[in-house]
Write a protein that holds these residues in place. Structure first.
Motif, PDB file in Angstrom:
ATOM      1  N   PRO A 307       6.454  -4.028   4.291  1.00 22.49           N
ATOM      2  CA  PRO A 307       6.016  -4.291   5.673  1.00 22.49           C
ATOM      3  C   PRO A 307       7.201  -4.578   6.586  1.00 22.49           C
ATOM      4  CG  PRO A 307       4.710  -5.546   4.078  1.00 22.49           C
ATOM      5  CD  PRO A 307       5.871  -4.985   3.326  1.00 22.49           C
ATOM      6  N   GLY A 308       7.064  -4.189   7.845  1.00 25.82           N
ATOM      7  CA  GLY A 308       8.060  -4.538   8.853  1.00 25.82           C
ATOM      8  C   GLY A 308       8.999  -3.427   9.246  1.00 25.82           C
ATOM      9  N   VAL A 313       2.069   0.828   3.884  1.00 34.21           N
ATOM     10  CA  VAL A 313       1.835   0.209   2.582  1.00 34.21           C
ATOM     11  C   VAL A 313       0.359  -0.145   2.398  1.00 34.21           C
ATOM     12  CG1 VAL A 313       4.161  -0.711   2.359  1.00 34.21           C
ATOM     13  CG2 VAL A 313       2.423  -2.084   3.487  1.00 34.21           C
ATOM     14  N   TYR A 314      -0.439   0.045   3.442  1.00 33.17           N
ATOM     15  CA  TYR A 314      -1.830  -0.367   3.391  1.00 33.17           C
ATOM     16  C   TYR A 314      -2.752   0.842   3.227  1.00 33.17           C
ATOM     17  CZ  TYR A 314       0.340  -4.586   5.154  1.00 33.17           C
ATOM     18  OH  TYR A 314       1.150  -5.682   5.298  1.00 33.17           O
ATOM     19  N   VAL A 315      -3.628   0.774   2.215  1.00 36.23           N
ATOM     20  CA  VAL A 315      -4.490   1.896   1.867  1.00 36.23           C
ATOM     21  C   VAL A 315      -5.698   1.907   2.802  1.00 36.23           C
ATOM     22  CG1 VAL A 315      -5.764   3.050   0.018  1.00 36.23           C
ATOM     23  CG2 VAL A 315      -3.708   1.714  -0.522  1.00 36.23           C
ATOM     24  N   ALA A 316      -5.522   2.602   3.914  1.00 35.04           N
ATOM     25  CA  ALA A 316      -6.557   2.724   4.934  1.00 35.04           C
ATOM     26  C   ALA A 316      -6.221   3.944   5.770  1.00 35.04           C
ATOM     27  CB  ALA A 316      -6.595   1.470   5.807  1.00 35.04           C
ATOM     28  N   TRP A 317      -7.129   4.315   6.687  1.00 32.30           N
ATOM     29  CA  TRP A 317      -6.834   5.423   7.579  1.00 32.30           C
ATOM     30  C   TRP A 317      -7.160   5.039   9.007  1.00 32.30           C
ATOM     31  CZ3 TRP A 317      -9.961   8.819  10.585  1.00 32.30           C
ATOM     32  CH2 TRP A 317     -11.351   8.604  10.499  1.00 32.30           C
ATOM     33  N   ASP A 393      -6.459  -2.435   0.438  1.00 37.27           N
ATOM     34  CA  ASP A 393      -5.515  -2.662  -0.655  1.00 37.27           C
ATOM     35  C   ASP A 393      -4.114  -2.251  -0.220  1.00 37.27           C
ATOM     36  OD1 ASP A 393      -7.480  -3.558  -2.454  1.00 37.27           O
ATOM     37  OD2 ASP A 393      -8.010  -1.494  -2.977  1.00 37.27           O
ATOM     38  N   THR A 394      -3.134  -2.576  -1.045  1.00 40.26           N
ATOM     39  CA  THR A 394      -1.752  -2.182  -0.766  1.00 40.26           C
ATOM     40  C   THR A 394      -1.266  -1.225  -1.852  1.00 40.26           C
ATOM     41  OG1 THR A 394      -0.857  -4.090  -1.964  1.00 40.26           O
ATOM     42  CG2 THR A 394      -1.212  -4.340   0.403  1.00 40.26           C
ATOM     43  N   LEU A 395      -0.273  -0.429  -1.504  1.00 39.23           N
ATOM     44  CA  LEU A 395       0.335   0.468  -2.477  1.00 39.23           C
ATOM     45  C   LEU A 395       1.114  -0.336  -3.521  1.00 39.23           C
ATOM     46  CD1 LEU A 395       1.761   3.302  -0.169  1.00 39.23           C
ATOM     47  CD2 LEU A 395      -0.348   3.339  -1.520  1.00 39.23           C
TER      48      LEU A 395
END
Length: 451
Positions: A307-308, A313-317, A393-395
């Motif tokens: 992050p940053g 890194v976040y499993v979303a769309w 979730d995160t990768l």
């Protein structure tokens, strides 16, 4: 094997070889890690290469075969012929042909060839009635060389996002790279300086997935060769400098039906995405942790995926912001409807990376997966509790976790094939274990005199 007659496209290549005084041909392929390899032959052997293939020892290639079964055969794809723009001298030139690798014991395509792995994915898509287009956005850094010609991490400019001269001192280098790419048949759309000092991006047009993977392998070779002519070192290492943005390879992908219609587009949908597109997208999200092992295949890849630094890194769309793993870019015309996977980096093997993305998406279609709602807020600003509320979730946070996810995911593991999958896992396990027992300069600086 019996000698075959030349096809029309092969005859055209031989004519080009003669017209352009090509004296040597580089027969190109990649190992499972994505490293470009080549066997050089005199151009007069071109006809033999097409009709009989060129034999080579596969035992010395990473992930190919054992010593006792080492003979392999390269069969050039005539559609990939190009003249190397940096290798024209004294009226002569060198050409390049990308090859498929064949197993000499069976006469069949070698399943350990990454190009074969991608072709298997495309054949699965074809069985479902689809062709696949893709477009990557590979980023890279340009560094100065030291007096011995070795790479440093000293950038040759102080530019930032979309800067121009005098801050962007590499504009002439990018221009020469673009000329070289165009000489090799690329249709370049745009180039610009990226966010970090010394970081650049050159975009080329959408193409079918196999041509796109070939283009990525070629792109990396061209960029390095022409940068070297300027006494610079080009690197596709994801994070060569700490605490600044790393290099990604955002990948756009879409499916087309047999009648040439974009299967991802739907005028009636709020996001102009068809049910097929949403299922494909859901499949990529479902298998994202395992995809990460292939699309982000180095220890260093996970220094970028934090992050940053604008890395996903976040499993979303999302259809509105770039903090999610997958973005739905705006499309002016139906044919341009697509999704953009933002996690891959340019150190990946493009054939394997595209193959696992395709298999994951097709699994979403075949399984009828439900697509989650898009996240339109900036996920970077979410705390852990809010991410849990949204089910985000995160990768994987390191290569070891990613390889674990790969081994646990039958769809993605099987996508690599019985030959490549175990050898890829073995290579990446070894890489991560070597990293774990190493001692970095950061640790020495931090602890050596303190404890």
């Amino acid at each position: 094997m019996t000698t075959e007659q030349l096809t029309a496209s092969e005859e055209e290549v031989i004519a080009e070889i003669n017209e352009n005084n090509v004296d040597f041909l580089r027969l190109q392929f990649t190992d499972i890690l994505g490293t470009v390899k080549n066997v050089s032959i005199p151009a007069r052997q071109a006809e033999k290469a097409f009709t009989e293939g060129i034999y080579f020892d596969g035992s010395s290639i990473e992930g190919f075969v054992r010593i006792q079964e080492s003979d392999m055969r390269l069969v050039p794809d005539p559609e990939t012929f190009a003249i190397l723009p940096w290798r024209q001298k004294d009226g002569n030139a060198a050409g390049r042909l990308i090859c498929d690798v064949y197993d000499t014991s069976t006469g069949e395509p070698f399943e350990g060839d990454p190009r074969r792995v991608l072709k298997n994915a495309l054949e699965r898509a074809e069985e479902l009635g689809y062709t696949i287009n893709a477009a990557p956005e590979p980023e890279f850094f340009l560094f100065e060389e030291d007096e011995e010609g070795s790479a440093t991490t000293k950038t040759n400019d102080a530019g930032g996002y979309f800067d121009v001269a005098p801050k962007d001192l590499a504009s002439d280098v990018r221009r020469d790279i673009i000329y070289g790419l165009e000489d090799m048949g690329f249709d370049v759309e745009a180039s610009h300086h990226e966010v970090a000092e010394g970081q650049h991006e050159i975009n080329f047009t959408y193409d079918d997935a196999l041509s796109t993977a070939d283009n990525v392998a070629t792109f990396r070779t061209v960029v390095r060769a022409i940068a070297a002519q300027h006494d610079l070192h080009a690197t596709f290492m994801p994070k060569p400098i700490p605490r600044i943005n790393g290099s990604g390879m955002h990948t756009h992908i879409s499916l087309f039906t047999e009648d040439g219609e974009n299967a991802f587009h739907d005028d009636e949908d709020e996001f102009n995405l068809s049910e097929t597109a949403k299922q494909f997208l859901a499949g990529v999200l479902e298998h994202a942790p395992a995809i990460t092992a292939v699309a982000n295949p180095t220890v260093n890849s996970y220094k970028r995926l934090v992050p940053g630094y604008e890395a996903p890194v976040y499993v979303a769309w999302s259809d509105r912001n770039r903090s999610a793993l997958i973005r739905k870019p705006a499309a002016r015309v139906p044919a341009a409807s697509r999704i953009e996977l933002r996690s891959p980096d340019p150190s990946c093997n493009p054939y394997l990376a595209l193959a696992v993305m395709i298999h994951a998406g097709l699994d979403g279609i075949e399984s009828g997966l439900d697509c989650p709602e898009p996240v339109r807020e900036n996920i970077y600003e979410f705390d852990e509790q809010k991410r849990e509320e949204y089910g985000i979730d995160t990768l994987p946070s390191n290569l070891g976790e990613a390889v674990d996810a790969l081994e646990e995911d039958e769809v993605v593991y099987d996508a690599l094939g019985e030959h490549v999958a175990p050898k890829f896992v073995e290579a990446k396990r070894q890489e991560f274990e070597e990293y774990l027992v190493d001692v970095s300069q950061w640790e020495l600086d931090r602890y050596l005199e303190t404890y």
